[in-house]
Write a protein that holds these residues in place. Sequence first.
Motif, PDB file in Angstrom:
ATOM      1  N   ILE A 113       0.840  -1.204   0.000  1.00 15.72           N
ATOM      2  CA  ILE A 113       0.000   0.000   0.000  1.00 15.72           C
ATOM      3  C   ILE A 113       0.873   1.250   0.000  1.00 15.72           C
ATOM      4  O   ILE A 113       0.670   2.177  -0.803  1.00 15.72           O
ATOM      5  N   ALA A 114       1.869   1.292   0.886  1.00 19.14           N
ATOM      6  CA  ALA A 114       2.767   2.445   0.921  1.00 19.14           C
ATOM      7  C   ALA A 114       3.522   2.584  -0.401  1.00 19.14           C
ATOM      8  O   ALA A 114       3.689   3.690  -0.930  1.00 19.14           O
ATOM      9  N   GLY A 115       3.954   1.458  -0.964  1.00 19.95           N
ATOM     10  CA  GLY A 115       4.683   1.504  -2.226  1.00 19.95           C
ATOM     11  C   GLY A 115       3.840   2.017  -3.376  1.00 19.95           C
ATOM     12  O   GLY A 115       4.309   2.799  -4.209  1.00 19.95           O
ATOM     13  N   CYS A 116       2.570   1.593  -3.434  1.00 19.83           N
ATOM     14  CA  CYS A 116       1.684   2.039  -4.518  1.00 19.83           C
ATOM     15  C   CYS A 116       1.371   3.525  -4.396  1.00 19.83           C
ATOM     16  O   CYS A 116       1.400   4.264  -5.394  1.00 19.83           O
ATOM     17  N   TYR A 117       1.071   3.974  -3.191  1.00 20.88           N
ATOM     18  CA  TYR A 117       0.759   5.394  -3.004  1.00 20.88           C
ATOM     19  C   TYR A 117       1.983   6.269  -3.287  1.00 20.88           C
ATOM     20  O   TYR A 117       1.909   7.258  -4.029  1.00 20.88           O
ATOM     21  N   LEU A 118       3.122   5.931  -2.693  1.00 18.61           N
ATOM     22  CA  LEU A 118       4.326   6.736  -2.888  1.00 18.61           C
ATOM     23  C   LEU A 118       4.862   6.593  -4.312  1.00 18.61           C
ATOM     24  O   LEU A 118       5.368   7.567  -4.891  1.00 18.61           O
ATOM     25  N   GLY A 119       4.746   5.403  -4.888  1.00 18.91           N
ATOM     26  CA  GLY A 119       5.221   5.203  -6.252  1.00 18.91           C
ATOM     27  C   GLY A 119       4.444   6.024  -7.262  1.00 18.91           C
ATOM     28  O   GLY A 119       5.024   6.644  -8.164  1.00 18.91           O
ATOM     29  N   SER A 120       3.108   6.039  -7.127  1.00 18.63           N
ATOM     30  CA  SER A 120       2.300   6.839  -8.061  1.00 18.63           C
ATOM     31  C   SER A 120       2.603   8.325  -7.894  1.00 18.63           C
ATOM     32  O   SER A 120       2.648   9.078  -8.882  1.00 18.63           O
ATOM     33  N   ALA A 121       2.827   8.764  -6.645  1.00 18.48           N
ATOM     34  CA  ALA A 121       3.172  10.168  -6.420  1.00 18.48           C
ATOM     35  C   ALA A 121       4.517  10.497  -7.063  1.00 18.48           C
ATOM     36  O   ALA A 121       4.701  11.570  -7.654  1.00 18.48           O
ATOM     37  N   LEU A 122       5.479   9.560  -6.972  1.00 16.16           N
ATOM     38  CA  LEU A 122       6.808   9.795  -7.518  1.00 16.16           C
ATOM     39  C   LEU A 122       6.778   9.900  -9.040  1.00 16.16           C
ATOM     40  O   LEU A 122       7.455  10.756  -9.635  1.00 16.16           O
ATOM     41  N   VAL A 123       5.992   9.070  -9.713  1.00 15.69           N
ATOM     42  CA  VAL A 123       5.908   9.106 -11.178  1.00 15.69           C
ATOM     43  C   VAL A 123       5.209  10.379 -11.649  1.00 15.69           C
ATOM     44  O   VAL A 123       5.494  10.899 -12.735  1.00 15.69           O
ATOM     45  N   THR A 124       4.298  10.899 -10.847  1.00  8.48           N
ATOM     46  CA  THR A 124       3.559  12.106 -11.230  1.00  8.48           C
ATOM     47  C   THR A 124       4.468  13.322 -11.335  1.00  8.48           C
ATOM     48  O   THR A 124       4.218  14.229 -12.141  1.00  8.48           O
ATOM     49  N   VAL A 125       5.531  13.374 -10.536  1.00  8.64           N
ATOM     50  CA  VAL A 125       6.409  14.555 -10.518  1.00  8.64           C
ATOM     51  C   VAL A 125       7.096  14.781 -11.874  1.00  8.64           C
ATOM     52  O   VAL A 125       6.983  15.872 -12.455  1.00  8.64           O
ATOM     53  N   PRO A 126       7.836  13.804 -12.449  1.00  6.66           N
ATOM     54  CA  PRO A 126       8.433  14.061 -13.770  1.00  6.66           C
ATOM     55  C   PRO A 126       7.387  14.270 -14.860  1.00  6.66           C
ATOM     56  O   PRO A 126       7.630  15.027 -15.816  1.00  6.66           O
ATOM     57  N   MET A 127       6.223  13.621 -14.723  1.00  7.47           N
ATOM     58  CA  MET A 127       5.163  13.842 -15.701  1.00  7.47           C
ATOM     59  C   MET A 127       4.743  15.310 -15.714  1.00  7.47           C
ATOM     60  O   MET A 127       4.597  15.922 -16.774  1.00  7.47           O
ATOM     61  N   GLY A 128       4.561  15.890 -14.518  1.00  5.05           N
ATOM     62  CA  GLY A 128       4.175  17.291 -14.441  1.00  5.05           C
ATOM     63  C   GLY A 128       5.249  18.217 -14.982  1.00  5.05           C
ATOM     64  O   GLY A 128       4.962  19.198 -15.687  1.00  5.05           O
ATOM     65  N   LEU A 129       6.526  17.937 -14.662  1.00  2.00           N
ATOM     66  CA  LEU A 129       7.620  18.791 -15.134  1.00  2.00           C
ATOM     67  C   LEU A 129       7.742  18.748 -16.657  1.00  2.00           C
ATOM     68  O   LEU A 129       7.889  19.796 -17.315  1.00  2.00           O
ATOM     69  N   LEU A 130       7.699  17.544 -17.240  1.00  2.00           N
ATOM     70  CA  LEU A 130       7.809  17.423 -18.694  1.00  2.00           C
ATOM     71  C   LEU A 130       6.607  18.038 -19.397  1.00  2.00           C
ATOM     72  O   LEU A 130       6.735  18.640 -20.468  1.00  2.00           O
TER      73      LEU A 130
END
Length: 555
Positions: free
Chosen positions: A246-263
């Motif tokens: 659960i922690a991995g899925c929540y934190l992982g999705s948040a982590l992938v969102t950051v470069p997506m927003g920057l690009l």
Amino acid sequence: MVTLAIYLAATAATAFSFAPWFFYLCRFFTGAGIGGEYAAINSAIDELIPARVRGRVDLTINGSYWMGSVIASALAILFLDPSIFPKNLGWRLEFGVGVVLAFGILLVRRHVPESPRWLFIHGHQEEAERIVDRIEADVEARTDQELERPEQTIEVRQRETIPFREIAKVAFQLYPKRAILGFALFVGQAFIYNGVTFNLGTLFTTFFGIAAGTVPVFIIIYGIGNFLGPVTLGRLFDTVGRKQMIAGCYLGSALVTVPMGLLFQQDLIGPWVFEAFVFVTFFLASAGASSAYLTVSEIFPMETRALAIAFFYAIGTAAGGIAGPLLFGHLIESGDRTNVMVAFFIGAAVMALGGIAEILFGVRSEQAQLEDIAQPLSAQEAEQAGAGEGGERRAAVEQAGAGEAGAEGDEQRAAAEPERTDAEDARRRAQAAERERRQHELEERVRARVARRRAYERQGLRRWHPGPPQRTAPPWMARSPAPDLDGDLDREIEVIARALDEHGPTELRELSRLVGSRSWGPGRFRAALREAILEGRARRLSRSTFGPPQREDRA
């Protein structure tokens, strides 16, 4: 049945909408039916599905929501094409398809049994026994193995109703940390999910120039990612553990969102690369969102299970499901990529808070019985009542014993006791000695298993992997082993050893079939086989063939 009927009726009425206000009213009641469905379905899953696969089944069923989204998006390409259907007819027909599907589910659900736990607590123990007997008979017929009798018991005080105030008291006074966890998980997933889902089409049309008729193609791919996440990762929630996944899925999705927003903000990606980022983000987020329903239905007492799901779903939707779409919609409509990036970052931050809450307050409930995770309220009442009644009974017995002691002599007491022969005494002593010997052997095996496992985990890079809890390791790094270290594992090793003794060298798949390991739970067969080899109860002959130990090993 009631919540599904509400959904069915409201969806059918939507197809006949004649004004915007009537359309919105119908969607309101459709949402009410969906909210009730989440509570009913998830509580039914947890109370009817075996603990060993509860996480996988729950995530798969919750993830199946997105297959409906994929089908609806595909049908939208057909029904919303004005060259095929008139503009005022196509969307009505698509709602009609939803009615047909819901009616089919309504017929199937008539065969789903009521929860035996619910029936027993509410005084319908005979019906509960019939349901359990039928399930056990079916399992024995399919596995061709006799089920073992349960070793644990729980005393329950039956009652017809449980007031709402008592349920609220349990959630916020007895389990305040679990209440915070449920709130964080639901708000996080509702915010990013509703914010992105309701505005995904606008994103593609506004910033990538995608035609409105092509947008459903991107939504189909988005829905497939949301479905594959829970289906492929669901098994790990039962083996690796709830907290890690659960922690991995929540934190992982948040982590992938950051470069997506920057690009996205720098306009460095096209629609398909952006879609790939969205696919990966919600591949993880979908498993996390499904686990939110699993979590709140597991960590509260049985009597509060459905209401806990409904409560946290409601506040999560109110806080994240309303604010998310409004915020995302406002920032997207601005036409400024920087504003959209800020929206993505806010969604990532809210999801990350959910992951942090899981690390701090998460409960290790994988492959555990629901009554062990949170004791039923009726069981707590039974214990309290039993303690009071037990004190009264003890006082009465002591008083009666004192009176009898003065009235009856030693000869009368001796006559009242059953006669015991020397043979009976010897048999009982032998049985007690045998039990003590087996218990001593079990304790020795457990100590040896723990020592082997700790030595194995200290080797090389394994010492950095999440493993069994140790004094120096933080609680969130703990992972529960697939099998228990004592009773269940001992029985599984014994079954494997007996099968190899009877059939000789056996291929791995055939050995799994012979012992009926499909009913053991994910990861248990291989773990038990590994322990059997280490304890000299089995022998590896080749990569996929195993046999009984050699005679000198037996000696």
